[in-house]
Motif scaffolding. Sequence first.
Motif, PDB file in Angstrom:
ATOM      1  N   ASN A   1      -3.455  -3.635   2.409  1.00 18.70           N
ATOM      2  CA  ASN A   1      -2.289  -2.786   2.570  1.00 18.70           C
ATOM      3  C   ASN A   1      -2.120  -1.922   1.317  1.00 18.70           C
ATOM      4  O   ASN A   1      -2.831  -2.085   0.310  1.00 18.70           O
ATOM      5  N   LYS A   2      -1.191  -0.993   1.379  1.00 20.98           N
ATOM      6  CA  LYS A   2      -1.059  -0.002   0.305  1.00 20.98           C
ATOM      7  C   LYS A   2      -0.778  -0.645  -1.044  1.00 20.98           C
ATOM      8  O   LYS A   2      -1.336  -0.250  -2.074  1.00 20.98           O
ATOM      9  N   ALA A   3       0.067  -1.670  -1.063  1.00 22.33           N
ATOM     10  CA  ALA A   3       0.458  -2.309  -2.325  1.00 22.33           C
ATOM     11  C   ALA A   3      -0.582  -3.298  -2.830  1.00 22.33           C
ATOM     12  O   ALA A   3      -0.481  -3.781  -3.961  1.00 22.33           O
ATOM     13  N   GLY A   4      -1.558  -3.630  -2.005  1.00 21.38           N
ATOM     14  CA  GLY A   4      -2.557  -4.601  -2.421  1.00 21.38           C
ATOM     15  C   GLY A   4      -2.052  -6.024  -2.417  1.00 21.38           C
ATOM     16  O   GLY A   4      -2.597  -6.887  -3.109  1.00 21.38           O
ATOM     17  N   THR A   5      -1.045  -6.309  -1.608  1.00 22.07           N
ATOM     18  CA  THR A   5      -0.496  -7.667  -1.534  1.00 22.07           C
ATOM     19  C   THR A   5      -1.089  -8.482  -0.394  1.00 22.07           C
ATOM     20  O   THR A   5      -0.916  -9.696  -0.345  1.00 22.07           O
TER      21      THR A   5
ATOM     22  N   ARG B   1      -8.120  -1.565  -9.102  1.00 23.08           N
ATOM     23  CA  ARG B   1      -6.752  -1.086  -8.906  1.00 23.08           C
ATOM     24  C   ARG B   1      -6.284  -1.458  -7.503  1.00 23.08           C
ATOM     25  O   ARG B   1      -7.100  -1.684  -6.601  1.00 23.08           O
ATOM     26  N   THR B   2      -4.978  -1.495  -7.298  1.00 18.08           N
ATOM     27  CA  THR B   2      -4.439  -1.589  -5.948  1.00 18.08           C
ATOM     28  C   THR B   2      -4.538  -0.224  -5.282  1.00 18.08           C
ATOM     29  O   THR B   2      -4.635   0.813  -5.962  1.00 18.08           O
ATOM     30  N   PRO B   3      -4.517  -0.171  -3.946  1.00 16.46           N
ATOM     31  CA  PRO B   3      -4.640   1.130  -3.281  1.00 16.46           C
ATOM     32  C   PRO B   3      -3.587   2.146  -3.693  1.00 16.46           C
ATOM     33  O   PRO B   3      -3.869   3.349  -3.726  1.00 16.46           O
ATOM     34  N   ASP B   4      -2.371   1.690  -3.998  1.00 18.20           N
ATOM     35  CA  ASP B   4      -1.339   2.645  -4.401  1.00 18.20           C
ATOM     36  C   ASP B   4      -1.406   2.997  -5.880  1.00 18.20           C
ATOM     37  O   ASP B   4      -0.617   3.819  -6.362  1.00 18.20           O
ATOM     38  N   GLY B   5      -2.343   2.399  -6.613  1.00 19.71           N
ATOM     39  CA  GLY B   5      -2.502   2.710  -8.025  1.00 19.71           C
ATOM     40  C   GLY B   5      -1.450   2.122  -8.933  1.00 19.71           C
ATOM     41  O   GLY B   5      -1.480   2.349 -10.145  1.00 19.71           O
ATOM     42  N   LYS B   6      -0.532   1.313  -8.395  1.00 16.60           N
ATOM     43  CA  LYS B   6       0.561   0.790  -9.210  1.00 16.60           C
ATOM     44  C   LYS B   6       0.293  -0.591  -9.788  1.00 16.60           C
ATOM     45  O   LYS B   6       1.027  -1.056 -10.653  1.00 16.60           O
TER      46      LYS B   6
END
Length: 314
Positions: free
Chosen positions: A260-264, A194-199
């Motif tokens: 980063n939070k979005a995983g980008t 998953r990405t860190p923000d879960g999205k």
Amino acid sequence: MYRHLRSLAVVTAVGLAALVPAAAPASAAPSAAFPTTIQLPNGFQPEGIATGIGTYAYFGSRGTGVVYRVDLRTGAGKVITEPTNTPSLGMKTDARGRLFVAGGTGGDGRVYDGRSGRLLAQYRFATTPPNTFVNDVILTDDAAWFTDSNRAVLYKVPFGRHGRLPAADGFETLALTGAYQHVDGAVNLNGIARTPDGKGLLVVQSNLGFLFRVDPRTGVTTQVDLGGVSVARGDGLLLLGRTLYVVQNRDNLISVFTLNKAGTAGTKVKEITDTRFDIPTTVAAFGNRLYLPNARFGVADPGTVPYNAVAVDK
């Protein structure tokens, strides 16, 4: 010491704490008495690993497809499932004690009771090997997602109310578009997280050394900016908070990134190596340790030689 860390940068994490899967590893640190090398049955040919409820870990055989459950306190274990004669590769557990397993050339995903080993469900995603190789799985709040190294798709097994599993034909196939470019005849998509923000979802493309973010609604992929760092031979992925561990199997190392939070985007902060690594394929966490099975690809007589898994500090 047998373990070596090479610090590459210092990164300060900011923002909210990242979402974690429901079946996060136990938080208590293993006792020093917990073994750091776990012997697996001769000829087992391990590839997947998952930590579960309590002190148990699960290992999948790429040879017979059986699952071997180990108590990390003692290293003692036993086979808990019937042979499938197709691989058991990437795997994850959930808070309900279920074990989700990627079926490799079997083109399927399987769900077991992690206590009894009883098969709860099986999803036949594809039926034309070698045009399928279901390699890894990650769990989100509402689904299990599987990669296929031979197809530019992800498979989604959606959960119903209270985590109910769908019928055998209740899965979805998500075609990938955007930055990801599939290469025929190579090991493409492998590990997933998953990405860190879960999205979003993160997938590694082993052959080209790229990491991609996937929009789970549309299948659109964007390449994660790792500052030019390659993750070639990337296999299993493990996300803890904003820290991403990428196992690079034949390189015998774990590359560690802060995302980063979005995983980008991410920055490589260190590498973890160990003299006991013998082509580790994937990684699971328990307390302050990482556990990795040694696949020993290419060894003579794989059906009879010894195999093990090793633990290192995070």
